[in-house]
Write a protein that holds these residues in place. Structure first.
Motif, short mmCIF file in Angstrom:
data_model
loop_
_atom_site.label_atom_id
_atom_site.label_comp_id
_atom_site.label_asym_id
_atom_site.label_seq_id
_atom_site.Cartn_x
_atom_site.Cartn_y
_atom_site.Cartn_z
N MET A 41 0.86 -1.18 0.00
CA MET A 41 0.00 0.00 0.00
C MET A 41 0.89 1.23 0.00
N MET A 42 0.32 2.37 -0.35
CA MET A 42 1.06 3.63 -0.35
C MET A 42 0.49 4.55 0.71
N VAL A 43 1.38 5.24 1.40
CA VAL A 43 1.02 6.32 2.31
C VAL A 43 1.71 7.56 1.76
N GLY A 44 0.99 8.34 0.98
CA GLY A 44 1.62 9.43 0.25
C GLY A 44 2.67 8.86 -0.68
N ASP A 45 3.94 9.28 -0.49
CA ASP A 45 5.04 8.79 -1.32
C ASP A 45 5.78 7.61 -0.69
N ILE A 46 5.32 7.16 0.46
CA ILE A 46 6.01 6.09 1.18
C ILE A 46 5.30 4.76 0.91
N GLU A 47 6.08 3.76 0.54
CA GLU A 47 5.53 2.43 0.30
C GLU A 47 5.58 1.61 1.59
N VAL A 48 4.44 1.02 1.94
CA VAL A 48 4.36 0.15 3.11
C VAL A 48 3.92 -1.24 2.63
N THR A 49 4.69 -2.25 3.00
CA THR A 49 4.35 -3.62 2.67
C THR A 49 4.09 -4.39 3.95
N VAL A 50 2.87 -4.90 4.09
CA VAL A 50 2.56 -5.75 5.24
C VAL A 50 3.12 -7.14 4.95
N ILE A 51 3.88 -7.67 5.90
CA ILE A 51 4.50 -8.98 5.74
C ILE A 51 3.90 -9.92 6.78
N SER A 52 3.37 -11.05 6.32
CA SER A 52 2.82 -12.04 7.25
C SER A 52 3.92 -12.97 7.76
N ASP A 53 3.94 -13.15 9.06
CA ASP A 53 4.84 -14.15 9.66
C ASP A 53 4.12 -15.47 9.87
N GLY A 54 2.82 -15.49 9.62
CA GLY A 54 2.01 -16.68 9.83
C GLY A 54 0.91 -16.41 10.83
N THR A 55 0.43 -17.45 11.48
CA THR A 55 -0.64 -17.31 12.47
C THR A 55 -0.33 -18.16 13.70
N ILE A 56 -0.92 -17.73 14.80
CA ILE A 56 -0.84 -18.47 16.07
C ILE A 56 -2.27 -18.69 16.57
N ARG A 57 -2.57 -19.90 17.01
CA ARG A 57 -3.89 -20.17 17.57
C ARG A 57 -3.87 -19.80 19.06
N LEU A 58 -4.71 -18.82 19.44
CA LEU A 58 -4.73 -18.34 20.82
C LEU A 58 -6.05 -18.69 21.50
N PRO A 59 -5.99 -19.13 22.76
CA PRO A 59 -7.22 -19.40 23.54
C PRO A 59 -7.78 -18.08 24.07
#
Length: 320
Positions: A41-59
């Motif tokens: 995604m872009m925030v003005g002129d700054i590029e932001v990339t969300v990176i997934s590390d995976g998932t954790i199952r939480l109680p």
């Protein structure tokens, strides 16, 4: 006509014989994998990339603190159970002159369903060697675990940064000795992951709210941990606020921000920080991102007028 009937009968017999001798069509195997976990995604002129590390199952029903019946009802209405598969997200910020990573996932600390940060970073077109700075929201293992692998720095050219209150607390042998037995693992994880950066002279804490690189600022939100910090990204009038662990369970804590979680160092302070962050984001229309919102975990908030909020995921963009 007799010859035609005889030919038709013979042809049918041949087809039947062929059907019994050909192997059955094999079933197509299920893949059971996701696409590479990154979202740009872009925030003005700054590029932001969300990176997934995976998932954790939480109680989560066990971990959340509040009216248990209301929490269970909120989970049910969100089509969730007592355990929730929870995303672990990190955020890669390319300002044009600096490549900054906010949080690093769990690395090798929490089992096989996480630890995908580097794989997904590479899929997004970057390498660990390109990262200039790493900003940690707090030193819990699912946020800092990814900075090391087999006791070596995963990001060899990066400087590791976090609020000094955070490092002073979790890297203290005296604090660990005084902590309950169940909490000692948090100290041990923080010490293990930061040690290679300390030894290399690549760890540099900061103090309080400050601009770290142009366009990226640290904002103190002490409560979830003693030095918990969120980060803002601003460019051309647009703003994204990266919340870290200000919240954990969207189906419950947006509707009722007063619900806290067992992992908080100070439940009351963490709740105050969450309430203030929600109100500010909704009032100003800021984009928000969080470590444990369902990937990619970015959107905006709208007040429901009674103390709760609705999370509105960002509209998908091809960035063209």
């Amino acid at each position: 006509m007799k010859k035609l009937a005889h030919w038709s009968c013979a042809f049918a017999s041949a087809l039947a014989l062929l059907a019994t001798t050909l192997p059955a069509t094999a079933q197509v195997p299920m893949q059971k994998t996701q696409a590479p976990g990154f979202h740009r995604m872009m925030v003005g002129d700054i590029e932001v990339t969300v990176i997934s590390d995976g998932t954790i199952r939480l109680p989560v029903l066990q971990l959340l603190r509040g009216d248990r019946a209301k929490i269970a009802d909120a989970l049910k209405r969100g089509f969730l159970g007592e355990q929730v598969e929870t995303s672990v997200n990190a955020f890669l910020i390319n300002t044009g002159s600096k490549l900054v990573l906010v949080d690093t996932g769990a690395g090798q600390l929490f089992g096989p369903t996480v630890g995908q940060l580097v794989t997904n970073l590479r899929a997004a077109g970057y390498t660990p060697e390109q990262v200039d700075e790493i900003y940690i929201t707090h030193l819990h293992g699912d946020h800092v675990g990814g900075v090391v692998a087999t006791n070596a720095r995963v990001f060899p050219n990066a400087t590791l940064r976090m609020d000094k209150r955070e490092s002073d607390f979790w890297l203290s042998e005296a604090n660990m000795a005084a902590a309950p037995e169940a909490a000692k693992q948090f100290f041990q994880g923080a010490m293990l992951t930061t040690k290679p950066y300390l030894q290399a002279g690549k760890m540099r804490p900061f103090e309080g709210a400050t601009e770290l690189v142009p366009g990226v600022r640290a904002v103190s939100t002490y409560g979830h941990t003693p030095g918990h910090t969120i980060y803002t990204v601003e460019s051309k009038g647009e703003k994204l606020v990266l919340w870290g662990d200000l919240m954990h369970v969207a189906a419950v804590q947006f509707e009722d921000p007063s619900v806290v979680i067992q992992f908080d160092s100070d439940n009351a302070a963490a709740m105050r920080q969450r309430v203030a962050a929600y109100e500010e984001a909704a009032k100003n229309g800021w984009m928000v991102g969080a470590a444990h919102l369902s990937f990619p975990g970015v959107g905006r908030l709208r007040s429901n007028g009674s103390g709760g909020y609705t999370f509105l995921p960002l509209n998908y963009s091809t960035l063209k």
